[in-house]
Structure formats: C-alpha cells, structure tokens
Scaffold this active site. Structure first.
Site, PDB file in Angstrom:
ATOM      1  N   GLU A  48      43.947 -36.200   6.383  1.00 40.86           N
ATOM      2  CA  GLU A  48      42.659 -36.792   6.000  1.00 40.86           C
ATOM      3  C   GLU A  48      42.926 -38.149   5.358  1.00 40.86           C
ATOM      4  OE1 GLU A  48      40.163 -34.331   3.590  1.00 40.86           O
ATOM      5  OE2 GLU A  48      39.915 -32.847   5.167  1.00 40.86           O
ATOM      6  N   GLN A 106      27.195 -43.875  25.079  1.00 41.31           N
ATOM      7  CA  GLN A 106      26.355 -42.725  25.457  1.00 41.31           C
ATOM      8  C   GLN A 106      25.004 -42.910  24.767  1.00 41.31           C
ATOM      9  OE1 GLN A 106      27.500 -39.912  27.353  1.00 41.31           O
ATOM     10  NE2 GLN A 106      25.601 -38.770  27.186  1.00 41.31           N
ATOM     11  N   LYS A 198      25.495 -51.417  40.665  1.00 44.69           N
ATOM     12  CA  LYS A 198      26.608 -50.540  40.261  1.00 44.69           C
ATOM     13  C   LYS A 198      26.147 -49.089  40.271  1.00 44.69           C
ATOM     14  CE  LYS A 198      29.131 -49.494  35.974  1.00 44.69           C
ATOM     15  NZ  LYS A 198      29.503 -50.004  34.655  1.00 44.69           N
ATOM     16  N   ARG A 200      27.593 -45.250  39.180  1.00 43.94           N
ATOM     17  CA  ARG A 200      28.690 -44.486  38.574  1.00 43.94           C
ATOM     18  C   ARG A 200      28.420 -42.997  38.746  1.00 43.94           C
ATOM     19  NH1 ARG A 200      32.711 -45.281  34.600  1.00 43.94           N
ATOM     20  NH2 ARG A 200      31.940 -47.292  33.896  1.00 43.94           N
ATOM     21  N   SER A 229      37.402 -50.874  29.897  1.00 43.21           N
ATOM     22  CA  SER A 229      38.199 -49.724  29.479  1.00 43.21           C
ATOM     23  C   SER A 229      39.233 -49.428  30.565  1.00 43.21           C
ATOM     24  CB  SER A 229      37.245 -48.552  29.212  1.00 43.21           C
ATOM     25  OG  SER A 229      37.963 -47.413  28.909  1.00 43.21           O
TER      26      SER A 229
HETATM   27  C1  R5P Z   1      29.264 -49.747  31.018  1.00 37.68           C
HETATM   28  O1  R5P Z   1      28.053 -49.586  31.085  1.00 37.68           O
HETATM   29  C2  R5P Z   1      29.912 -50.875  30.301  1.00 37.68           C
HETATM   30  O2  R5P Z   1      29.054 -51.948  30.137  1.00 37.68           O
HETATM   31  C3  R5P Z   1      31.178 -51.301  31.003  1.00 37.68           C
HETATM   32  O3  R5P Z   1      30.855 -51.870  32.250  1.00 37.68           O
HETATM   33  C4  R5P Z   1      32.092 -50.127  31.195  1.00 37.68           C
HETATM   34  O4  R5P Z   1      32.259 -49.443  29.991  1.00 37.68           O
HETATM   35  C5  R5P Z   1      33.439 -50.563  31.723  1.00 37.68           C
HETATM   36  O5  R5P Z   1      34.254 -49.442  31.822  1.00 37.68           O
HETATM   37  P1  R5P Z   1      35.478 -49.395  32.803  1.00 37.68           P
HETATM   38  O6  R5P Z   1      36.354 -50.569  32.496  1.00 37.68           O
HETATM   39  O7  R5P Z   1      36.149 -48.086  32.481  1.00 37.68           O
HETATM   40  O8  R5P Z   1      34.958 -49.412  34.199  1.00 37.68           O
END
Ligand code: R5P
Length: 304
Positions: A48, A106, A198, A200, A229
C-alpha cells in the site's frame, strides 16, 4: 495542531505527484515561475502507498498535478491520498491537473454489465469538493453527470504542430466521435478537417479504418488523436491514407502509452512523423521520427 510549523501564505505552488514526468516539472519551474513540490512517498510491506507533505512553510493554496499512467490504479489512489492529506493541512486546492486520465476511455456501457469507468473516476474526485479540474485532452471531455466542479479540457495539438513547424493541408480525426478535436485544431491552423470511418470489434478489439471518399491525393495530412496504445488505430489510419494517395501522413497524439511493439507497428505503417506530448514518462527509447513536445507552457497558461 501544527504549532511546530510556520503557516505561511505561499501562493503559486504546484504539487507534482509521482506520475508527473520530469521534463514537465522542469517546464513548470521554467514557464510558470512557481515552486514545484513533490510529497514524500514510500510503500508499506504489503505494497500500500504512504505519502506525507512535510512542508517547511504550509502553503495557503496549491495546484495538484498527476498523470495516471503507468500503474493507473496506484496513481488514482495516490491522488486521492494527496487530496485528503492537503485537506487535513487546511491547504486549498485551486486546481487538480490530470495530465493523463486513467479509465476515461470507457465512457459508455458498450456491453450490458460493464461500468462507465470515467463516471467512477469523476465521482471519486467529486468527494473532495474540488472547484476546478484541468484535464489534458481527456478522452471524455463532456461529463454527462453532475460532477460538481468546473472541468477545463485542453486540446494541445495546435500548439504541438506549431512547435514542430509542420506544413499541413488537412486535419483528420480517426473516427467521427473525435471530430471536435480535428475541428478545433483545423480552425486554429486555418486548414480543412474531416474524419475517417473507424470500426472496432468490442470483443476482440480489432480495428478497421476506411479513408472513404476523402480527397487526400498529394496532400500532407495530420491525424489528431488523444491516445496511442497498441498503435493499431493509428497504423491502420496511416496505411488507409497512403492507399488513398496522401503525400505525407503525420500524427499528433497527446498521450503515448507505447511499448516497443507499438513502435514496430507504427514504423511499418510508413508514418512520416509522430508528435506526442510529455504527459507520460516514457519508459523506452523513442525513434527519431517520434518528437516529444513539452506542453508545460500550455498548462501554465491554463493555471494562470
Ligand atoms: C479511442 O477511441 C482513442 O481515441 C484512440 O484512438 C485509441 O485509444 C487508440 O488505441 P490503439 O492505439 O490501441 O488503437
């Protein structure tokens, strides 16, 4: 209670918690001309966190800065501990500055039974009776709940692009929902803007990008986004734009949560240059086509 401590009216102090990158702390000292303070921190044997403000002169008010990556959960808890400790010392928190906000992606219940995690983050902050929270390009800038504090969201891309001196013809959002960002940046730069399509897969996370009927032939295009990310969104967008005839494809992304795999994926896409802000302390060496832009000046303007 604090008889051993001289209570001083020290104004203009920025408390930088452990997520604040070193270059940004240096930028705050240079650009804001204020004292920067980091509380003492250690871990208990069970891991902690413990922190303590051992001010020599207790300030009247401070701004508190945190970036919630990596170790997102710890960084959120560290912020809560700091706010509680400051409240115990009677120090007013004029602003909380969240450089990278964890759990902000989220913002809907995409699948039944999921939490709206950004709502949980904001509701936690609300408990501390804050007046103002400054976020740097938070994924969900418009809270849909009564958060009880004034929220200012900074979009730093125009500043980043001006620092990098790139010649741009068109600003693109990677999806329709992020158009507000592209629109602001394009207006600042006096160029046109649009968005990519886009899709997903909410279960696998797979991304598909379509450059639809965009006229990008021979143009220098910049994709503006909040986060990288895995790099899959950006890499697919770059590839789609080169297929559609773009001349140079750049990107300006505020928060780079990148690993070496991300760099490999982006490198293969043929991206010309990627600008990222110094909201996160990078843990890997970055290639020369990635330029880190110090945004402390933009933040100091917001704090003033
Ligand atoms: C999503 O809505 C964000 O704006 C980024 O486009 C997303 O988080 C990018 O994530 P990654 O690099 O994993 O595709």
């Amino acid at each position: 209670m604090f008889s051993g401590i001289e209570i001083a009216k020290v104004l203009g102090m920025i408390v930088c918690l452990s997520g604040t990158p070193k270059s940004l702390k240096e930028g705050f000292i240079r650009e804001c001309g204020v004292e920067v303070y980091t509380p003492f921190k250690k871990y208990f044997p069970d891991e902690e966190q413990y922190l303590r403000f051992d001010f020599k002169l207790v300030p009247e008010k401070v701004a508190v800065v945190q970036s919630m990556y990596p170790e997102q959960d710890r960084k959120v808890v560290e912020l809560y501990l700091a706010l509680e400790a400051l409240s115990g010392l009677g120090v007013e928190v004029s602003e909380v500055v969240i450089l990278y906000a964890a759990y902000a992606r989220q913002d809907k219940r995409f699948l039944i039974g999921e939490p709206i995690s950004v709502k949980a983050l904001y509701q936690g902050l609300k408990l501390f009776g804050l007046n103002k929270v400054i976020t740097l390009d938070v994924h969900t800038p418009l809270p849909f709940i009564d958060i009880g504090f004034h929220l200012v969201n900074i979009i730093p891309h125009s500043y980043m692009l001006s620092r990098a001196k790139l010649k741009i013809d068109l600003v693109l959002a990677p999806d329709k929902g992020a158009m507000y960002r592209a629109e602001k940046v394009a207006k600042d730069m006096d160029v046109t803007y649009d968005y990519l399509d886009k899709y997903r897969d909410r279960v696998t996370g797979d991304v598909k990008i379509d450059a639809k009927v965009l006229d990008v032939v021979g143009k220098n295009v910049v994709i503006v986004d909040d986060i990288i990310s895995t790099g899959r969104t950006l890499a697919k967008a770059v590839e789609a734009l080169y297929r559609a005839g773009a001349n140079k494809v750049y990107a300006a992304v505020t928060h780079a949560l990148v690993s070496s795999e991300t760099i490999t994926i982006l490198s293969r896409s043929g991206i010309e240059k990627l600008l990222i802000a110094n909201t996160i302390e990078q843990r890997i060496e970055l290639p020369e086509w990635i330029q880190v832009i110090d945004v402390s000046k933009t933040l100091c303007e917001a704090l003033k």
